[in-house]
Design a protein around this motif. Sequence first.
Motif, PDB file in Angstrom:
ATOM      1  N   PRO A  13       0.808  -1.225   0.000  1.00  0.00           N
ATOM      2  CA  PRO A  13       0.000   0.000   0.000  1.00  0.00           C
ATOM      3  C   PRO A  13       0.841   1.275   0.000  1.00  0.00           C
ATOM      4  CG  PRO A  13      -0.869  -1.551   1.580  1.00  0.00           C
ATOM      5  CD  PRO A  13       0.422  -2.122   1.093  1.00  0.00           C
ATOM      6  N   VAL A  83      -6.843   5.515  -9.174  1.00  0.00           N
ATOM      7  CA  VAL A  83      -7.838   4.468  -8.879  1.00  0.00           C
ATOM      8  C   VAL A  83      -8.328   3.749 -10.141  1.00  0.00           C
ATOM      9  CG1 VAL A  83     -10.146   4.069  -7.914  1.00  0.00           C
ATOM     10  CG2 VAL A  83      -8.489   5.430  -6.659  1.00  0.00           C
ATOM     11  N   GLY A  87      -6.536   0.548  -9.097  1.00  0.00           N
ATOM     12  CA  GLY A  87      -7.472   0.055  -8.096  1.00  0.00           C
ATOM     13  C   GLY A  87      -7.609   0.991  -6.913  1.00  0.00           C
ATOM     14  N   TYR A  88      -8.604   0.634  -6.083  1.00  0.00           N
ATOM     15  CA  TYR A  88      -8.942   1.476  -4.928  1.00  0.00           C
ATOM     16  C   TYR A  88      -8.558   0.757  -3.649  1.00  0.00           C
ATOM     17  CZ  TYR A  88     -12.177   2.761  -1.161  1.00  0.00           C
ATOM     18  OH  TYR A  88     -12.721   3.079   0.055  1.00  0.00           O
ATOM     19  N   ILE A  89      -8.005   1.516  -2.698  1.00  0.00           N
ATOM     20  CA  ILE A  89      -7.754   0.943  -1.366  1.00  0.00           C
ATOM     21  C   ILE A  89      -8.183   1.942  -0.297  1.00  0.00           C
ATOM     22  CG2 ILE A  89      -5.815  -0.523  -2.038  1.00  0.00           C
ATOM     23  CD1 ILE A  89      -3.917   1.521  -0.765  1.00  0.00           C
ATOM     24  N   ARG A  90      -8.524   1.404   0.865  1.00  0.00           N
ATOM     25  CA  ARG A  90      -8.693   2.270   2.033  1.00  0.00           C
ATOM     26  C   ARG A  90      -7.827   1.676   3.139  1.00  0.00           C
ATOM     27  NH1 ARG A  90     -14.091   2.931   5.363  1.00  0.00           N
ATOM     28  NH2 ARG A  90     -15.045   3.462   3.370  1.00  0.00           N
ATOM     29  N   VAL A  91      -6.848   2.473   3.557  1.00  0.00           N
ATOM     30  CA  VAL A  91      -5.898   1.985   4.558  1.00  0.00           C
ATOM     31  C   VAL A  91      -6.592   1.926   5.916  1.00  0.00           C
ATOM     32  CG1 VAL A  91      -3.666   2.478   5.675  1.00  0.00           C
ATOM     33  CG2 VAL A  91      -4.002   3.015   3.269  1.00  0.00           C
ATOM     34  N   SER A  92      -6.269   0.886   6.711  1.00  0.00           N
ATOM     35  CA  SER A  92      -6.914   0.761   8.019  1.00  0.00           C
ATOM     36  C   SER A  92      -6.469   1.920   8.903  1.00  0.00           C
ATOM     37  CB  SER A  92      -6.579  -0.574   8.674  1.00  0.00           C
ATOM     38  OG  SER A  92      -5.217  -0.618   8.967  1.00  0.00           O
ATOM     39  N   ASN A  95      -3.019   1.780  10.511  1.00  0.00           N
ATOM     40  CA  ASN A  95      -1.917   1.929   9.565  1.00  0.00           C
ATOM     41  C   ASN A  95      -1.883   3.314   8.942  1.00  0.00           C
ATOM     42  OD1 ASN A  95      -0.594  -0.606   9.617  1.00  0.00           O
ATOM     43  ND2 ASN A  95      -2.428  -1.472   8.692  1.00  0.00           N
TER      44      ASN A  95
ATOM     45  N   PRO B  33      -2.949  -4.889   5.629  1.00  0.00           N
ATOM     46  CA  PRO B  33      -2.775  -3.509   6.125  1.00  0.00           C
ATOM     47  C   PRO B  33      -3.943  -2.587   5.767  1.00  0.00           C
ATOM     48  CG  PRO B  33      -1.123  -4.055   4.433  1.00  0.00           C
ATOM     49  CD  PRO B  33      -2.114  -5.150   4.454  1.00  0.00           C
ATOM     50  N   LEU B  34      -4.939  -3.116   5.067  1.00  0.00           N
ATOM     51  CA  LEU B  34      -6.007  -2.260   4.543  1.00  0.00           C
ATOM     52  C   LEU B  34      -7.339  -2.535   5.225  1.00  0.00           C
ATOM     53  CD1 LEU B  34      -5.195  -2.758   0.760  1.00  0.00           C
ATOM     54  CD2 LEU B  34      -4.486  -0.858   2.213  1.00  0.00           C
ATOM     55  N   GLU B  35      -8.199  -1.517   5.169  1.00  0.00           N
ATOM     56  CA  GLU B  35      -9.572  -1.738   5.619  1.00  0.00           C
ATOM     57  C   GLU B  35     -10.324  -2.462   4.503  1.00  0.00           C
ATOM     58  OE1 GLU B  35     -10.622   1.480   8.237  1.00  0.00           O
ATOM     59  OE2 GLU B  35     -12.623   1.405   7.335  1.00  0.00           O
ATOM     60  N   GLU B  36     -10.101  -1.992   3.263  1.00  0.00           N
ATOM     61  CA  GLU B  36     -10.711  -2.661   2.105  1.00  0.00           C
ATOM     62  C   GLU B  36      -9.933  -2.309   0.839  1.00  0.00           C
ATOM     63  OE1 GLU B  36     -14.711  -1.220   2.189  1.00  0.00           O
ATOM     64  OE2 GLU B  36     -14.179   0.702   1.300  1.00  0.00           O
ATOM     65  N   ALA B  37     -10.083  -3.171  -0.163  1.00  0.00           N
ATOM     66  CA  ALA B  37      -9.452  -2.914  -1.456  1.00  0.00           C
ATOM     67  C   ALA B  37     -10.374  -3.459  -2.525  1.00  0.00           C
ATOM     68  CB  ALA B  37      -8.106  -3.627  -1.538  1.00  0.00           C
ATOM     69  N   ASP B  38     -10.300  -2.896  -3.729  1.00  0.00           N
ATOM     70  CA  ASP B  38     -11.170  -3.429  -4.777  1.00  0.00           C
ATOM     71  C   ASP B  38     -10.447  -4.526  -5.576  1.00  0.00           C
ATOM     72  OD1 ASP B  38      -9.540  -2.024  -6.472  1.00  0.00           O
ATOM     73  OD2 ASP B  38     -11.112  -0.752  -7.316  1.00  0.00           O
ATOM     74  N   LEU B  40      -9.623  -4.684  -8.651  1.00  0.00           N
ATOM     75  CA  LEU B  40      -8.567  -4.208  -9.548  1.00  0.00           C
ATOM     76  C   LEU B  40      -7.233  -4.067  -8.820  1.00  0.00           C
ATOM     77  CD1 LEU B  40      -7.731  -3.132 -12.342  1.00  0.00           C
ATOM     78  CD2 LEU B  40      -8.512  -0.876 -11.620  1.00  0.00           C
ATOM     79  N   TYR B  41      -7.279  -3.557  -7.582  1.00  0.00           N
ATOM     80  CA  TYR B  41      -6.043  -3.412  -6.804  1.00  0.00           C
ATOM     81  C   TYR B  41      -5.404  -4.793  -6.595  1.00  0.00           C
ATOM     82  CZ  TYR B  41      -2.924  -2.648  -2.855  1.00  0.00           C
ATOM     83  OH  TYR B  41      -1.819  -2.628  -2.037  1.00  0.00           O
TER      84      TYR B  41
END
Lengths: 216, 106
Positions: A13, A83, A87-92, A95, B33-38, B40-41
């Motif tokens: 990430p 994105v 792609g899309y991510i949302r870091v916790s 973190n 390490p992520l809350e969520e990912a799509d 494509l990622y």
Amino acid sequence: MNPTDLNRTLRQPQRYWNIDGLPLIGMGALWLFWGGLLLAVSSATRHPTGVGRLLAQYGWVLVAAAAFAINPTLKRIKARITVPRAGYIRVSRQNYWAPRILGGAIAVVVACGTVVLLAYAQKHGFTAFERLLPAGVGVLIGGAFLFASRRLELPSYAWAGLVALLAGLAVSALTTSLDSFGWFWLVLGAACVVVGVHDLRSFLKNHPVAAPEQLS
Amino acid sequence: MSGANGPSVNSIQGLDRIIHEPARLTICALLYPLEEADFLYLLTQSGLSKGNLSSHLAKLEGARYVEIEKKFKGKIPQTLCRLTEDGRRAFEGYRKSLRSVAARLG
């Protein structure tokens, strides 16, 4: 997969955030702004004008506002550029905040320490400190870039680190005036923008926008 | 293997087989390490093919290690993947076991 590979994957990430060159462009723009402001304030001190006095008094507010605005701005640009391609991510939350709080604390300590040392040196007439300051900052920033380059496997960060080192050493070696510190930030900012634009071009070339059927 | 190597063998046998498969381990490591990912990622970062990624995600979802949510962002479909609490615990346990196995094997 051995533990080293696993740790590398866990750092993806951070790599994802930096690989498109946009953070480097943002950082470079901020440093260009900071360098320009230092030079403007320095010039205004020599030739006082109303605008110069305003800049000297409130310029730091502009820099702080720009520093706070840069992250949300980057996120918006990334939503349009990165994105759809990577792609899309949302870091916790853990973190997201932990490295930012640590980095912010280190930056505040370094900045406050530098200001205190600078004030002390000026009061007691230690010109050597003023002279060594750009080199010291260059080593710090260059070291941070080289560390990031190695950790995230981003060679372009090594170039930015090298420019920071060389610019710091060159400014310290060639001039004794504190005004030249503005030029240090300008050179470093310009280098970051150039390297960032190069990264962004490579990213756009290597990551075409995904077809809708690839998204599910 | 037996004797001095016994504990290492036991540790390896104790590894979570759902996560132990390299593709699924990569997916879990990417999501950890992520809350969520799509989708494509995961596709771009894992290097897996679309079909392969889908089938491994389905296995992880079956084991309740991953939650998958399909939705639309405007007119574009988006598949969001999250590691569940069970998945997080399993991955942490796997990392711990892997480290101890690696340390024992030198």
